[in-house]
Scaffold this motif. Sequence first.
Motif, PDB file in Angstrom:
ATOM      1  N   ILE A  11      -5.841  -1.450  -1.201  1.00  0.00           N
ATOM      2  CA  ILE A  11      -5.115  -1.529  -2.543  1.00  0.00           C
ATOM      3  C   ILE A  11      -5.677  -1.667  -3.769  1.00  0.00           C
TER       4      ILE A  11
ATOM      5  N   LEU B 180       0.768  -1.152   0.012  1.00  0.00           N
ATOM      6  CA  LEU B 180       0.154  -0.057   0.056  1.00  0.00           C
ATOM      7  C   LEU B 180       0.895   1.052   0.114  1.00  0.00           C
TER       8      LEU B 180
ATOM      9  N   GLN C 133      -6.538   1.893  -4.833  1.00  0.00           N
ATOM     10  CA  GLN C 133      -5.387   2.476  -5.434  1.00  0.00           C
ATOM     11  C   GLN C 133      -5.185   1.802  -7.008  1.00  0.00           C
TER      12      GLN C 133
ATOM     13  N   ASN D 114       2.687   1.661  -3.482  1.00  0.00           N
ATOM     14  CA  ASN D 114       2.171   2.090  -4.428  1.00  0.00           C
ATOM     15  C   ASN D 114       1.884   3.595  -4.158  1.00  0.00           C
ATOM     16  N   TYR D 115       1.475   4.109  -2.983  1.00  0.00           N
ATOM     17  CA  TYR D 115       1.462   5.576  -2.807  1.00  0.00           C
ATOM     18  C   TYR D 115       2.484   6.229  -3.058  1.00  0.00           C
TER      19      TYR D 115
ATOM     20  N   THR E 135       0.582   1.501  -9.529  1.00  0.00           N
ATOM     21  CA  THR E 135       0.501   0.233  -9.136  1.00  0.00           C
ATOM     22  C   THR E 135       1.326  -0.694 -10.333  1.00  0.00           C
TER      23      THR E 135
ATOM     24  N   LEU F 242      -7.712   4.095  -8.539  1.00  0.00           N
ATOM     25  CA  LEU F 242      -7.580   5.498  -8.710  1.00  0.00           C
ATOM     26  C   LEU F 242      -6.149   5.927  -9.480  1.00  0.00           C
ATOM     27  N   TYR F 243      -5.258   5.081  -9.706  1.00  0.00           N
ATOM     28  CA  TYR F 243      -3.891   5.432 -10.333  1.00  0.00           C
ATOM     29  C   TYR F 243      -4.113   4.945 -11.747  1.00  0.00           C
TER      30      TYR F 243
ATOM     31  N   ARG G  38       3.159   6.382  -6.478  1.00  0.00           N
ATOM     32  CA  ARG G  38       1.492   6.879  -7.420  1.00  0.00           C
ATOM     33  C   ARG G  38       1.191   5.968  -8.418  1.00  0.00           C
TER      34      ARG G  38
END
Length: 271
Positions: A244, A190, A247, A193-194, A199, A250-251, A197
Amino acid sequence: METEGLEWLLVPVQQLVSWGAAGAMVFGGVVPYVPQYRDIRRTQNAEGFSTYVCLVLLVANILRILFWFGRRFESPLLWQSIIMIITMLLMLKLCTEVRVSNELNIKRRSFAAADSKDEEIKAPPKRSYSDFDLNYFWHWSKFTDYVQCVLTFTGVTGYITYLCLDSSLFVETLGFLAVFTEAMLGVPQLYRNYRNRSTEGMSVKMVLMWTSGDTFKTVYFILNQAPFQFSICGLLQVFVDIAILLQVYLYSSYPQKPMSHPVHPASAKAL
């Protein structure tokens, strides 16, 4: 007569379902890592996978096995831990070999670009567990260093457990630490990935299997009245898996620039 015939049919069916659930518990946990392992071998790139996931699972399952000596739980859960430890060691071996090989290839290309054919190609600096350098903890150059670390942790915690096995408070705390550590499994991924920015490099199939497996596992804990620590931390694990997956959406839908970091030895270490 009809009731007896029905019971005669239901008993083997229930037994088969029980065996199937036990088998799913033992081997289901390692299935999500099969696509990730194959992706790393195919691409020869382990950058998208956080080896700290392996660290979390190794610690969690070693503690769970030690917890079993203080408070016996179902055998499938014990075997699940043994199989998971073997799987994580295999993942670490592959990731280490791929990373060291890529570092050497980068160095070779840099020499070729500089047209320094007469210059000797030196291998990347070796980082060892015995160096006790926290800047490169869990980022060593040899697989044997990871094995030494795991054996040291197992020996120390095993000895402490042996001394405190008669303390119910210690045993219950050990069980909580085991499942809570496992519940934090997805946190390194997590965070990675953050930070990136993105995955990219992470197997979405792996995370989907995490989510389905953790959901099944949590239901299994509740239905089989496993120690309460197992059920609570199982729910927490499902929430991290869902985060996750969010994410991923989102990404992929809203691409973003990775976070910038100053370059220094400590931060140069990849997760």
